[in-house]
Design a protein around this motif. Structure first.
Motif, PDB file in Angstrom:
ATOM      1  N   SER A  85       0.831  -1.204   0.000  1.00 45.35           N
ATOM      2  CA  SER A  85       0.000   0.000   0.000  1.00 45.35           C
ATOM      3  C   SER A  85       0.867   1.257   0.000  1.00 45.35           C
ATOM      4  CB  SER A  85      -0.938  -0.015   1.205  1.00 45.35           C
ATOM      5  OG  SER A  85      -1.762  -1.158   1.197  1.00 45.35           O
ATOM      6  N   LEU A  86       1.893   1.299   0.844  1.00 46.60           N
ATOM      7  CA  LEU A  86       2.786   2.463   0.869  1.00 46.60           C
ATOM      8  C   LEU A  86       3.515   2.625  -0.457  1.00 46.60           C
ATOM      9  CD1 LEU A  86       4.297   2.152   4.479  1.00 46.60           C
ATOM     10  CD2 LEU A  86       2.511   3.719   3.682  1.00 46.60           C
ATOM     11  N   TYR A  87       3.891   1.509  -1.057  1.00 46.34           N
ATOM     12  CA  TYR A  87       4.576   1.587  -2.346  1.00 46.34           C
ATOM     13  C   TYR A  87       3.655   2.168  -3.417  1.00 46.34           C
ATOM     14  CZ  TYR A  87       6.549   0.043  -6.784  1.00 46.34           C
ATOM     15  OH  TYR A  87       7.017  -0.001  -8.065  1.00 46.34           O
ATOM     16  N   SER A  88       2.405   1.753  -3.429  1.00 49.37           N
ATOM     17  CA  SER A  88       1.467   2.278  -4.422  1.00 49.37           C
ATOM     18  C   SER A  88       1.203   3.761  -4.202  1.00 49.37           C
ATOM     19  CB  SER A  88       0.159   1.495  -4.365  1.00 49.37           C
ATOM     20  OG  SER A  88      -0.448   1.612  -3.089  1.00 49.37           O
ATOM     21  N   VAL A  89       1.108   4.194  -2.928  1.00 47.29           N
ATOM     22  CA  VAL A  89       0.886   5.616  -2.645  1.00 47.29           C
ATOM     23  C   VAL A  89       2.083   6.452  -3.082  1.00 47.29           C
ATOM     24  CG1 VAL A  89       0.577   7.284  -0.784  1.00 47.29           C
ATOM     25  CG2 VAL A  89      -0.749   5.177  -0.792  1.00 47.29           C
ATOM     26  N   LEU A  90       3.290   5.995  -2.754  1.00 45.09           N
ATOM     27  CA  LEU A  90       4.493   6.738  -3.157  1.00 45.09           C
ATOM     28  C   LEU A  90       4.655   6.762  -4.671  1.00 45.09           C
ATOM     29  CD1 LEU A  90       7.037   5.490  -0.451  1.00 45.09           C
ATOM     30  CD2 LEU A  90       5.833   7.681  -0.532  1.00 45.09           C
ATOM     31  N   ARG A  91       4.324   5.687  -5.324  1.00 47.25           N
ATOM     32  CA  ARG A  91       4.425   5.671  -6.788  1.00 47.25           C
ATOM     33  C   ARG A  91       3.412   6.623  -7.406  1.00 47.25           C
ATOM     34  NH1 ARG A  91       3.836   0.342 -10.721  1.00 47.25           N
ATOM     35  NH2 ARG A  91       4.287   1.449 -12.686  1.00 47.25           N
ATOM     36  N   HIS A  92       2.207   6.694  -6.831  1.00 46.24           N
ATOM     37  CA  HIS A  92       1.203   7.627  -7.333  1.00 46.24           C
ATOM     38  C   HIS A  92       1.654   9.069  -7.142  1.00 46.24           C
ATOM     39  CE1 HIS A  92      -2.698   9.340  -8.267  1.00 46.24           C
ATOM     40  NE2 HIS A  92      -2.687   9.974  -7.102  1.00 46.24           N
ATOM     41  N   ARG A  93       2.246   9.387  -5.988  1.00 43.89           N
ATOM     42  CA  ARG A  93       2.736  10.746  -5.751  1.00 43.89           C
ATOM     43  C   ARG A  93       3.883  11.088  -6.688  1.00 43.89           C
ATOM     44  NH1 ARG A  93       2.902  11.416   0.891  1.00 43.89           N
ATOM     45  NH2 ARG A  93       0.622  11.281   1.207  1.00 43.89           N
ATOM     46  N   HIS A  94       4.728  10.116  -6.956  1.00 42.65           N
ATOM     47  CA  HIS A  94       5.850  10.381  -7.869  1.00 42.65           C
ATOM     48  C   HIS A  94       5.349  10.646  -9.286  1.00 42.65           C
ATOM     49  CE1 HIS A  94       9.831  10.126  -9.646  1.00 42.65           C
ATOM     50  NE2 HIS A  94       9.361   9.238 -10.511  1.00 42.65           N
ATOM     51  N   ASN A  95       4.352   9.879  -9.717  1.00 42.74           N
ATOM     52  CA  ASN A  95       3.814  10.096 -11.050  1.00 42.74           C
ATOM     53  C   ASN A  95       3.005  11.380 -11.129  1.00 42.74           C
ATOM     54  OD1 ASN A  95       4.943   7.648 -11.865  1.00 42.74           O
ATOM     55  ND2 ASN A  95       3.094   6.490 -11.392  1.00 42.74           N
ATOM     56  N   GLU A  96       2.351  11.762 -10.040  1.00 46.80           N
ATOM     57  CA  GLU A  96       1.546  12.975 -10.050  1.00 46.80           C
ATOM     58  C   GLU A  96       2.412  14.227  -9.987  1.00 46.80           C
ATOM     59  OE1 GLU A  96      -1.221  13.127  -6.889  1.00 46.80           O
ATOM     60  OE2 GLU A  96      -2.544  14.574  -7.885  1.00 46.80           O
ATOM     61  N   GLN A  97       3.579  14.179  -9.337  1.00 50.42           N
ATOM     62  CA  GLN A  97       4.538  15.279  -9.265  1.00 50.42           C
ATOM     63  C   GLN A  97       3.873  16.548  -8.734  1.00 50.42           C
ATOM     64  OE1 GLN A  97       6.041  15.375 -13.261  1.00 50.42           O
ATOM     65  NE2 GLN A  97       7.820  14.165 -12.732  1.00 50.42           N
ATOM     66  N   LEU A  98       3.518  16.516  -7.479  1.00 49.15           N
ATOM     67  CA  LEU A  98       2.876  17.659  -6.855  1.00 49.15           C
ATOM     68  C   LEU A  98       3.888  18.750  -6.545  1.00 49.15           C
ATOM     69  CD1 LEU A  98       0.491  15.827  -4.346  1.00 49.15           C
ATOM     70  CD2 LEU A  98      -0.093  16.812  -6.563  1.00 49.15           C
ATOM     71  N   LEU A  99       3.453  20.000  -6.671  1.00 46.41           N
ATOM     72  CA  LEU A  99       4.276  21.146  -6.312  1.00 46.41           C
ATOM     73  C   LEU A  99       3.974  21.540  -4.870  1.00 46.41           C
ATOM     74  CD1 LEU A  99       4.129  23.408  -9.492  1.00 46.41           C
ATOM     75  CD2 LEU A  99       6.101  22.199  -8.600  1.00 46.41           C
ATOM     76  N   VAL A 100       4.994  21.716  -4.099  1.00 45.26           N
ATOM     77  CA  VAL A 100       4.846  22.094  -2.695  1.00 45.26           C
ATOM     78  C   VAL A 100       5.465  23.475  -2.514  1.00 45.26           C
ATOM     79  CG1 VAL A 100       5.386  21.497  -0.321  1.00 45.26           C
ATOM     80  CG2 VAL A 100       4.934  19.685  -1.976  1.00 45.26           C
ATOM     81  N   SER A 101       4.695  24.401  -1.954  1.00 41.55           N
ATOM     82  CA  SER A 101       5.161  25.771  -1.739  1.00 41.55           C
ATOM     83  C   SER A 101       5.554  25.950  -0.281  1.00 41.55           C
ATOM     84  CB  SER A 101       4.078  26.781  -2.117  1.00 41.55           C
ATOM     85  OG  SER A 101       3.723  26.643  -3.479  1.00 41.55           O
ATOM     86  N   LEU A 102       6.718  26.503  -0.063  1.00 40.83           N
ATOM     87  CA  LEU A 102       7.222  26.789   1.275  1.00 40.83           C
ATOM     88  C   LEU A 102       7.584  28.269   1.345  1.00 40.83           C
ATOM     89  CD1 LEU A 102       9.578  23.708   1.824  1.00 40.83           C
ATOM     90  CD2 LEU A 102       7.236  24.000   2.624  1.00 40.83           C
ATOM     91  N   ILE A 103       7.076  28.981   2.337  1.00 43.26           N
ATOM     92  CA  ILE A 103       7.380  30.404   2.530  1.00 43.26           C
ATOM     93  C   ILE A 103       8.679  30.502   3.308  1.00 43.26           C
ATOM     94  CG2 ILE A 103       6.598  32.570   3.507  1.00 43.26           C
ATOM     95  CD1 ILE A 103       3.747  31.647   3.095  1.00 43.26           C
TER      96      ILE A 103
END
Length: 355
Positions: A85-103
């Protein structure tokens, strides 16, 4: 045989020179002995997991009690399912390539930020006072009346057309422009465009509380709204030459707030416009980044007005792995070498006066 040989070997063994013949079996099918019993599948599986590196699987078959074996089997299956399950979640996040904003900070010193590029674009792109000289300069000697009229139609289209609407040039399709096909249009546009000394009031430009000659600050540049006079840009050839000769270009501010930005006065002169037009001598104010070609967000400047524009730039820095993302996801384009800085939060004010 001799008698001595018989005395020594009372038993005589006869040797056949040909193959030995086996005795015939009884009539019927031959019977073979059954194979010894092999290892059971359960014992094989137990032997395999006994030497397995999967944690807990050795105890599934090694524990003597059933409830202990069931407990270890549940633990091993739960760990395997959780890992998948963790592997599938991490693979989905890697394929989705979310942008994270940090101030990082909201108090970056303003002198670390490039001042934005300011473009002044007249509504009318043609200075009609130079139209007679342009006719003599770009047309052959003794042009016909039809050719002169076609040239005036071309100037009328250049007066109002820009890169966002070319539909006004459809009227030229009804005229014969064969004799104008070799005309250098770029040189014609540059010749008819408004010059710095025609737009700005002399000695009216102030940047960072320091007076400047307006023609030293503003250079001609092609934008989406036609040829404009742009300050602090890096797009045109004039701007790039200025960057080579001035290490402080693009300019920055020493302080923020009112009276710290750019201030200038525009000379409103209707004599430069074509006769019979009811539109006033107005301007388009465009604020963009120094390396940005054009910006859709513009301001309209009218005669006899004083305009104050407050600029609140938000500067962002991107990590190097962002360049691996598609432009549709990151919504920006990078240079071929590295990701460039777009900005942090700062406060600037730009004063514009139109007289």
């Amino acid at each position: 045989m001799s008698d001595n040989f018989r005395k020594l070997f009372p038993f005589v063994m006869l040797l056949y020179t040909k193959e030995l013949v086996a005795p015939r079996p009884k009539p019927g099918l031959l019977r073979f002995r059954t194979k010894p019993p092999g290892i059971k599948y359960r014992d094989r599986l137990r032997s395999s997991f006994a030497h397995s590196t999967i944690h807990g699987m050795q105890n599934v078959f090694a524990e003597p009690h059933l409830w202990q074996r069931c407990l270890w089997l549940t633990i091993a299956l739960g760990a395997g399912i959780t890992g998948l399950s963790l592997y599938s979640v991490l693979r989905h996040r890697h394929n989705e390539q979310l942008l994270v904003s940090l101030i990082d900070t909201t108090q970056l010193p303003v002198y670390h930020i490039d001042f934005p590029a300011v473009a002044i674009c007249p509504w009318s792109h043609v200075n009609w006072q130079r139209a007679p000289s342009a006719l003599l300069r770009f047309l052959p000697r003794n042009p016909s009346a039809e050719l002169q009229e076609s040239f005036r139609q071309v100037l009328s289209v250049l007066d109002v057309v820009n890169f966002s609407n070319f539909y006004r040039a459809r009227a030229l399709g009804e005229r014969n422009l064969t004799e104008l096909r070799f005309m250098p249009m770029q040189k014609l546009v540059n010749y008819l465009a408004y010059r710095c000394d025609e737009l700005f009031v002399p000695d009216s430009c102030v940047f960072d509380e320091t007076p400047y000659d307006c023609c030293r600050l503003f250079v001609p540049e092609q934008t989406e709204h036609g040829q404009c006079l742009v300050f602090n840009s890096l797009i045109s050839e004039h701007s790039r030459k200025k960057q080579l000769t001035n290490k402080f270009y693009p300019y920055k501010l020493s302080t923020a707030g009112e009276e710290s930005g750019l201030q200038f006065t525009i000379n409103s002169s209707n004599s430069h416009m074509r006769g019979g037009i009811k539109l006033p001598f107005g301007m388009i104010l465009m604020i963009k980044e120094p390396r940005q070609w054009s910006n859709q967000l513009t301001y309209q400047l009218y005669p006899d007005t004083e305009n104050l524009v407050a600029v609140h730039p938000m500067v962002m820095e991107t990590s190097h792995n962002t360049i691996d993302m598609s432009p549709s996801k990151r919504r920006c384009f990078f240079d071929t070498t590295c990701c460039r800085t777009i900005g942090r939060i700062a406060w600037l004010h730009v004063f514009m006066k139109l007289c």
